[in-house]
Write an enzyme that holds these catalytic residues in place. Structure first.
Site: not given
Length: 251
Positions: A62, A105, A108, A128
């Site tokens: 992210a 992310g 993901e 993370e």
């Protein structure tokens, strides 16, 4: 453009295009992916979508700048949740063609695809916890469903990044290309586009329903949001920016 959209014969390619940031998924890019998939869902000429990244990386996480000062209250109202839901709701086969980094992310997003094709350079991880956070879009749950509890615990708790061969061996990815992921993803997309589209959509719908009924997706998201207010999260991101090891205090 942060997202490039190309129409092929029976399928489409979406390319994450923020190469200077290793295609990190900021909110605008995630919204663009969700919007593009929404439009392609209604396009009868498109039966399959390949999602890939520009210039050698899929998506290296992210956008840290967007998370750095985000509070748990803001996390609960985050528009990204709707974008993730829209991506997961895409009814047609979605192939993730992954080269280079697919972290946080980015991983993901790849885990939301129906088929993952890895290039030789692919590196996958959910690091993370290095930032005092956990996966926030269901990554831990989906990884556990694919790789099992022990391997999911190993990757999430240690932040370990694995290579392409390991990901295939663990059942995370369906295909491994000797070269770039697109070399295998494009003929795969063409092959799927020639198959019965209603049957493929019905199969996808049934398989996802069976998988996700057993996943604690809401619980994982709630835990992610709660961590946004912690001092450890702030320290983790400061340490990441300073290129040093974080000093976590459990606060």
């Amino acid at each position: 453009m942060d997202l490039m959209i190309e129409s092929m014969h029976g399928w489409a390619r979406l390319t994450l295009n923020r190469p200077a940031q290793r295609n990190a998924l900021n909110t605008a890019l995630l919204a663009a992916v969700a919007d593009a998939l929404g439009r392609l869902a209604d396009d009868p000429a498109c039966r399959v979508v390949v999602l890939t990244g520009a210039e050698g990386n899929f998506a290296a996480g992210a956008d840290i700048g967007e998370i750095e000062h985000k509070t748990s209250a803001e996390g609960a109202a985050d528009p990204r949740k709707a974008h993730w839901a829209a991506i997961r709701a895409f009814p047609k086969p979605l192939i993730a063609a992954v080269d280079g980094f697919a972290l946080g992310g980015g991983f993901e997003l790849a885990l939301m695809a129906d088929l993952m094709v890895l290039g030789a350079t692919a590196r996958l991880g959910l690091p993370e916890t290095n930032l005092g956070l956990i996966p926030g879009a269901g990554g831990g749950q989906r990884l556990m469903a694919l790789a099992g509890r022990a391997r999911a615990m190993r990757m999430v708790l240690t932040g370990e990044i694995i290579d392409a061969q390991t990901a295939v061996d663990w059942g995370i990815a369906a295909f491994l290309s000797e070269g770039a992921a697109a070399e295998a993803a494009e003929p795969l997309a063409a092959r799927l586009a020639a198959r019965a589209p209603l049957a493929l959509m019905a199969a996808k719908r049934a398989l996802i329903a069976g998988e996700e009924r057993a996943l604690a997706l809401a619980e994982e998201r709630a835990a992610f949001e709660a961590l946004l207010d912690t001092a450890d999260k702030a320290e983790g991101i400061r340490a990441f920016r300073d290129r040093r090891k974080p000093e976590f205090k459990g606060q």
